[in-house]
Design a protein around this motif. Structure first.
Motif, short mmCIF file in Angstrom:
data_model
loop_
_atom_site.label_atom_id
_atom_site.label_comp_id
_atom_site.label_asym_id
_atom_site.label_seq_id
_atom_site.Cartn_x
_atom_site.Cartn_y
_atom_site.Cartn_z
N GLY A 228 24.33 18.93 60.51
CA GLY A 228 23.26 19.17 61.46
C GLY A 228 21.97 18.60 60.92
N VAL A 229 21.36 17.69 61.67
CA VAL A 229 20.11 17.08 61.23
C VAL A 229 19.03 18.17 61.17
CG1 VAL A 229 18.35 15.36 61.80
CG2 VAL A 229 20.76 14.88 62.30
N THR B 141 28.96 12.29 55.88
CA THR B 141 29.95 11.50 55.18
C THR B 141 30.84 10.78 56.19
OG1 THR B 141 31.47 13.36 55.13
CG2 THR B 141 30.03 13.10 53.22
N LYS B 142 31.71 9.93 55.68
CA LYS B 142 32.66 9.21 56.51
C LYS B 142 33.41 10.20 57.40
CE LYS B 142 36.67 6.20 55.96
NZ LYS B 142 37.56 5.54 54.98
N ASN B 143 33.55 9.86 58.68
CA ASN B 143 34.30 10.66 59.66
C ASN B 143 33.70 12.04 59.93
OD1 ASN B 143 36.23 8.58 59.97
ND2 ASN B 143 37.28 9.30 58.14
N SER B 144 32.39 12.19 59.77
CA SER B 144 31.78 13.49 60.04
C SER B 144 31.26 13.56 61.48
CB SER B 144 30.65 13.78 59.05
OG SER B 144 29.67 12.77 59.07
N LEU B 145 31.06 14.78 61.92
CA LEU B 145 30.42 15.05 63.20
C LEU B 145 28.96 15.30 62.89
CD1 LEU B 145 30.40 15.67 66.25
CD2 LEU B 145 31.17 18.00 65.69
N ILE B 146 28.07 14.50 63.46
CA ILE B 146 26.64 14.59 63.20
C ILE B 146 25.96 15.04 64.48
CG2 ILE B 146 24.57 13.32 62.52
CD1 ILE B 146 26.49 11.40 60.97
N LYS C 218 33.14 27.21 65.95
CA LYS C 218 33.99 26.92 67.10
C LYS C 218 35.12 25.95 66.74
CE LYS C 218 34.08 27.69 71.56
NZ LYS C 218 34.44 29.02 72.00
N LEU C 219 34.80 24.94 65.93
CA LEU C 219 35.78 23.91 65.58
C LEU C 219 36.43 24.14 64.22
CD1 LEU C 219 33.74 20.80 66.80
CD2 LEU C 219 35.80 21.76 67.88
N GLU C 220 36.02 25.22 63.55
CA GLU C 220 36.50 25.53 62.21
C GLU C 220 36.30 24.36 61.26
OE1 GLU C 220 40.47 27.15 62.44
OE2 GLU C 220 39.84 28.70 63.86
N LEU C 221 35.07 23.85 61.24
CA LEU C 221 34.68 22.75 60.37
C LEU C 221 33.73 23.26 59.29
CD1 LEU C 221 33.80 19.92 62.93
CD2 LEU C 221 35.75 19.98 61.38
N ASN C 222 33.78 22.64 58.14
CA ASN C 222 32.82 22.96 57.09
C ASN C 222 31.49 22.30 57.37
OD1 ASN C 222 34.62 24.46 55.48
ND2 ASN C 222 35.41 22.60 54.54
N LEU C 223 30.42 23.04 57.13
CA LEU C 223 29.08 22.43 57.17
C LEU C 223 28.94 21.57 55.92
CD1 LEU C 223 26.79 25.41 58.20
CD2 LEU C 223 27.26 23.37 59.54
N ILE C 224 28.37 20.40 56.08
CA ILE C 224 28.16 19.53 54.92
C ILE C 224 26.68 19.26 54.76
CG2 ILE C 224 30.48 18.53 54.88
CD1 ILE C 224 29.50 16.21 56.55
N SER C 225 26.25 19.06 53.52
CA SER C 225 24.83 18.91 53.22
C SER C 225 24.32 17.49 53.45
CB SER C 225 24.52 19.35 51.79
OG SER C 225 25.28 18.59 50.88
N LYS C 226 25.23 16.54 53.57
CA LYS C 226 24.84 15.18 53.98
C LYS C 226 26.01 14.54 54.70
CE LYS C 226 25.41 12.38 49.95
NZ LYS C 226 24.79 11.75 48.81
#
Length: 131
Positions: free
Chosen positions: A31-32, A56-61, A46-54
């Motif tokens: 999330g920006v 990466t390849k194949n991420s949902l932004i 909802k999608l059971e995804l990990n939040l990432i701090s930056k």
């Protein structure tokens, strides 16, 4: 014009994005800051995804608004990434949006301090030379 975006509308938007993404595989969700953070958290559940701090390849932004493109464009070259915003003030080309709005429309999100709306809007207009 001021548009008060409600929690109910937010929840419906999260559902819509989740439905469009449910068969895709992501390395995580980014999330920006700051506008995309609430959306990222909701979608991560909802999608059971990990939040990432930056990103990466194949991420949902995700972000709240695509206006000038300056913010989201800085992430445009992330390989395999998928991009969603709640509102786009121009017709989407390489990103996805749930809602489109006019360039002069001021969107107030439910997590924002409504006591500062006029000041925030006026500061924004001054910074962009729109007065």
């Amino acid at each position: 014009m001021i548009n008060y975006f409600t929690w109910r509308e937010f929840d419906k938007s999260v559902e819509l994005i989740a439905n469009k993404c449910k068969f895709l595989e992501f390395s995580g969700i980014y999330g920006v800051p700051r506008g995309g953070l609430c959306l990222a958290v909701a979608l991560s559940h909802k999608l059971e995804l990990n939040l990432i701090s930056k990103p990466t390849k194949n991420s949902l932004i995700v972000d709240d608004v695509y206006e000038t493109g300056i913010t989201l464009n800085s992430f445009k070259d992330i390989e395999g990434a998928t991009y969603f915003v709640l509102f786009s003030k121009i017709k989407p080309t390489w990103w996805n949006t749930v809602h489109t709005s006019g360039k002069s429309e001021w969107i107030v999100f439910p997590w924002e301090n409504t006591l500062n709306i006029e000041n925030d809007r006026n500061d924004y207009i001054k910074k962009r030379g729109l007065s």
